[in-house]
Design a protein around this motif. Structure first.
Motif, PDB file in Angstrom:
ATOM      1  N   GLN A   1       0.828  -1.202   0.000  1.00 10.40           N
ATOM      2  CA  GLN A   1       0.000   0.000   0.000  1.00 10.40           C
ATOM      3  C   GLN A   1       0.867   1.258   0.000  1.00 10.40           C
ATOM      4  O   GLN A   1       2.074   1.200   0.218  1.00 10.40           O
ATOM      5  N   ASP A   2       0.231   2.368  -0.249  1.00  7.83           N
ATOM      6  CA  ASP A   2       0.840   3.686  -0.065  1.00  7.83           C
ATOM      7  C   ASP A   2       1.083   3.861   1.437  1.00  7.83           C
ATOM      8  O   ASP A   2       0.148   3.801   2.240  1.00  7.83           O
ATOM      9  N   SER A   3       2.333   4.068   1.809  1.00  8.52           N
ATOM     10  CA  SER A   3       2.668   4.105   3.238  1.00  8.52           C
ATOM     11  C   SER A   3       2.209   5.366   3.945  1.00  8.52           C
ATOM     12  O   SER A   3       2.401   5.499   5.151  1.00  8.52           O
ATOM     13  N   LEU A   4       1.613   6.299   3.210  1.00  2.75           N
ATOM     14  CA  LEU A   4       1.043   7.479   3.856  1.00  2.75           C
ATOM     15  C   LEU A   4      -0.468   7.353   4.033  1.00  2.75           C
ATOM     16  O   LEU A   4      -1.131   8.288   4.466  1.00  2.75           O
ATOM     17  N   GLN A   5      -1.005   6.182   3.702  1.00  3.91           N
ATOM     18  CA  GLN A   5      -2.376   5.824   4.039  1.00  3.91           C
ATOM     19  C   GLN A   5      -2.364   5.113   5.395  1.00  3.91           C
ATOM     20  O   GLN A   5      -1.330   4.611   5.830  1.00  3.91           O
ATOM     21  N   PRO A   6      -3.504   5.040   6.091  1.00 11.40           N
ATOM     22  CA  PRO A   6      -3.525   4.386   7.409  1.00 11.40           C
ATOM     23  C   PRO A   6      -3.180   2.894   7.330  1.00 11.40           C
ATOM     24  O   PRO A   6      -3.456   2.233   6.325  1.00 11.40           O
ATOM     25  N   PHE A   7      -2.572   2.381   8.394  1.00  8.93           N
ATOM     26  CA  PHE A   7      -2.222   0.963   8.494  1.00  8.93           C
ATOM     27  C   PHE A   7      -3.086   0.266   9.538  1.00  8.93           C
ATOM     28  O   PHE A   7      -3.483   0.869  10.531  1.00  8.93           O
ATOM     29  N   LEU A   8      -3.315  -1.022   9.325  1.00 12.42           N
ATOM     30  CA  LEU A   8      -3.875  -1.871  10.366  1.00 12.42           C
ATOM     31  C   LEU A   8      -2.696  -2.470  11.123  1.00 12.42           C
ATOM     32  O   LEU A   8      -2.326  -3.626  10.948  1.00 12.42           O
ATOM     33  N   LEU A   9      -2.083  -1.653  11.952  1.00 14.12           N
ATOM     34  CA  LEU A   9      -0.847  -2.019  12.625  1.00 14.12           C
ATOM     35  C   LEU A   9      -0.827  -1.423  14.018  1.00 14.12           C
ATOM     36  O   LEU A   9      -1.013  -0.220  14.198  1.00 14.12           O
ATOM     37  N   GLU A  10      -0.583  -2.296  14.996  1.00 10.56           N
ATOM     38  CA  GLU A  10      -0.403  -1.819  16.366  1.00 10.56           C
ATOM     39  C   GLU A  10       0.945  -1.104  16.476  1.00 10.56           C
ATOM     40  O   GLU A  10       1.874  -1.401  15.713  1.00 10.56           O
ATOM     41  N   PRO A  11       1.089  -0.157  17.396  1.00  9.26           N
ATOM     42  CA  PRO A  11       2.351   0.584  17.514  1.00  9.26           C
ATOM     43  C   PRO A  11       3.560  -0.329  17.683  1.00  9.26           C
ATOM     44  O   PRO A  11       3.473  -1.406  18.284  1.00  9.26           O
ATOM     45  N   VAL A  12       4.682   0.120  17.150  1.00  7.32           N
ATOM     46  CA  VAL A  12       5.915  -0.677  17.156  1.00  7.32           C
ATOM     47  C   VAL A  12       6.979  -0.016  18.019  1.00  7.32           C
ATOM     48  O   VAL A  12       6.855   1.150  18.407  1.00  7.32           O
ATOM     49  N   ASP A  13       8.038  -0.769  18.311  1.00  8.17           N
ATOM     50  CA  ASP A  13       9.123  -0.265  19.149  1.00  8.17           C
ATOM     51  C   ASP A  13      10.142   0.546  18.352  1.00  8.17           C
ATOM     52  O   ASP A  13      10.730   1.499  18.872  1.00  8.17           O
ATOM     53  N   VAL A  14      10.356   0.135  17.099  1.00 11.15           N
ATOM     54  CA  VAL A  14      11.363   0.782  16.259  1.00 11.15           C
ATOM     55  C   VAL A  14      10.827   0.919  14.839  1.00 11.15           C
ATOM     56  O   VAL A  14      10.218  -0.012  14.309  1.00 11.15           O
ATOM     57  N   VAL A  15      11.051   2.083  14.240  1.00 12.28           N
ATOM     58  CA  VAL A  15      10.819   2.270  12.812  1.00 12.28           C
ATOM     59  C   VAL A  15      12.165   2.554  12.158  1.00 12.28           C
ATOM     60  O   VAL A  15      12.923   3.407  12.636  1.00 12.28           O
ATOM     61  N   THR A  16      12.472   1.819  11.104  1.00  9.86           N
ATOM     62  CA  THR A  16      13.668   2.114  10.308  1.00  9.86           C
ATOM     63  C   THR A  16      13.209   2.417   8.887  1.00  9.86           C
ATOM     64  O   THR A  16      12.332   1.736   8.364  1.00  9.86           O
ATOM     65  N   ALA A  17      13.801   3.428   8.263  1.00 11.07           N
ATOM     66  CA  ALA A  17      13.358   3.793   6.911  1.00 11.07           C
ATOM     67  C   ALA A  17      14.439   4.559   6.179  1.00 11.07           C
ATOM     68  O   ALA A  17      15.004   5.512   6.712  1.00 11.07           O
ATOM     69  N   ASP A  18      14.717   4.125   4.957  1.00 10.31           N
ATOM     70  CA  ASP A  18      15.555   4.889   4.035  1.00 10.31           C
ATOM     71  C   ASP A  18      14.578   5.744   3.232  1.00 10.31           C
ATOM     72  O   ASP A  18      13.967   5.284   2.271  1.00 10.31           O
ATOM     73  N   LEU A  19      14.410   6.988   3.667  1.00 14.97           N
ATOM     74  CA  LEU A  19      13.291   7.796   3.183  1.00 14.97           C
ATOM     75  C   LEU A  19      13.472   8.270   1.741  1.00 14.97           C
ATOM     76  O   LEU A  19      14.511   8.852   1.405  1.00 14.97           O
ATOM     77  N   PRO A  20      12.472   8.035   0.892  1.00 14.60           N
ATOM     78  CA  PRO A  20      12.501   8.614  -0.449  1.00 14.60           C
ATOM     79  C   PRO A  20      12.341  10.125  -0.355  1.00 14.60           C
ATOM     80  O   PRO A  20      11.526  10.622   0.424  1.00 14.60           O
ATOM     81  N   VAL A  21      13.122  10.850  -1.120  1.00 12.44           N
ATOM     82  CA  VAL A  21      13.111  12.311  -1.042  1.00 12.44           C
ATOM     83  C   VAL A  21      12.344  12.875  -2.230  1.00 12.44           C
ATOM     84  O   VAL A  21      12.578  12.500  -3.377  1.00 12.44           O
ATOM     85  N   GLY A  22      11.410  13.765  -1.932  1.00 16.64           N
ATOM     86  CA  GLY A  22      10.657  14.390  -3.012  1.00 16.64           C
ATOM     87  C   GLY A  22       9.279  14.802  -2.560  1.00 16.64           C
ATOM     88  O   GLY A  22       8.961  14.763  -1.362  1.00 16.64           O
TER      89      GLY A  22
END
Length: 331
Positions: A174-195
């Motif tokens: 999915q588009d990651s800026l849409q809502p997720f069916l996901l309980e909160p997590v301890d760590v988020v790691t992301a190589d962020l796309p720029v633009g």
């Protein structure tokens, strides 16, 4: 890890992917996904042309995934993925450099050193799954991993990569800026796309929406990541060096001041990037929680070239000392 095994497996994947892409008239990268799926399943798909089925059975079906370490599999897939992405300029089709992925795994371990129980980890822009599986391969911690990717070809590649490495990852297509069916997590790691993010209607739902025109996708993804972080959880982001110099930087700084503690900024070696404008840093934040506070001295480091072991070792030693002070409350 045996480099010869990496090269042997890459050659097998490469030859299969080339034959499949030519036989089915699909892209090489799609051929890589098909090849990996065949290696995982241990059988050829029956809807392939008969000659292609015969070629695959005769030439390549001797693969045994138990003969390879996870890192050997990941690196071989990475080489094939890089070949498939050669000449591709879209930010979402770029792999996190291997040394950076390993370093983020190291930072994840340091931040969660005294975490009790399993660690819920989420990569909202996981691409082909290279960063996520590198982190999983480099730790002995009990990690419950999640990944999201909007691109069809990359999410399929991520799934077969996880399967071959025997990682149980839950993926969101999915588009990651849409809502997720996901309980909160301890760590988020992301190589962020720029633009810029093109969906202005969805961007309107974010505090970091632009005053006018398109919003920055990398800003919105930081906000989205904090939304799905537990209070006290950590975000580890690969960001452009100009993150706090853009026209929307002040808005981002105000948002972070309200919602997070800045833990550190580690500038990656310049020789990892073709041009200075593409240079990146690792940005670490902690979501605010009652009783948490920012370190008196943030972790600010300019990393030397990873090809210089002695200099890198000295910096890693300094980083280890910083984390010892951070966890002991001295900072």
């Amino acid at each position: 890890m045996d480099q010869q095994n990496v090269e042997k497996l890459f050659t097998q994947i490469d030859e299969m992917a080339t034959a499949i892409s030519e036989g089915l008239n699909i892209t090489y990268l799609e051929g890589v996904t098909e090849a990996l799926d065949i290696l995982y399943q241990g059988q050829v798909f029956e809807d392939y042309p008969e000659k292609l089925q015969v070629d695959i059975r005769n030439k390549w079906l001797g693969f045994n995934k138990n003969h390879y370490e996870n890192e050997e599999i990941r690196k071989a897939i990475q080489l094939a993925t890089l070949k498939g992405m050669k000449g591709v300029t879209q930010q979402q089709h770029l792999l996190t450099p291997d040394a950076v992925a390993t370093f983020i795994g190291f930072l994840t371990g340091k931040l969660t050193e005294f975490h009790e129980g399993s660690i819920r980890l989420f990569d909202p822009v996981c691409g082909s799954g290279n960063l996520l599986t590198a982190i999983l391969n480099g730790t002995d911690k009990d990690i419950v991993p999640y990944g999201s990717e909007v691109d069809d070809s990359l999410i399929q590649l991520a799934v077969v990569q996880a399967n071959l490495q025997k990682h149980n990852i839950e993926f969101f297509h999915q588009d990651s800026l849409q809502p997720f069916l996901l309980e909160p997590v301890d760590v988020v790691t992301a190589d962020l796309p720029v633009g810029y993010y093109p969906d202005d209607a969805q961007a309107e739902k974010y505090e970091l929406k632009a005053g006018e025109g398109h919003s920055y996708a990398h800003h919105l993804l930081i906000e989205q990541s904090l939304t799905y972080l537990k209070e006290g959880g950590y975000g580890i982001f690969v960001v452009p060096n100009f993150l706090f110099e853009s026209d929307q930087a002040q808005q981002l700084q105000m948002y972070l001041r309200d919602h997070a503690h800045i833990i550190g900024m580690l500038q990656l070696p310049e020789d990892l990037f073709k041009k200075e404008k593409f240079a990146r840093s690792v940005f670490i934040v902690q979501k605010k929680q009652e009783g948490t506070k920012p370190p008196k001295q943030a972790l600010l480091v300019k990393l030397p070239s990873f090809s210089s072991p002695e200099k890198t070792s000295n910096v890693i030693s300094q980083v280890n000392d910083w984390f010892s002070d951070y966890h002991s409350g001295k900072l």
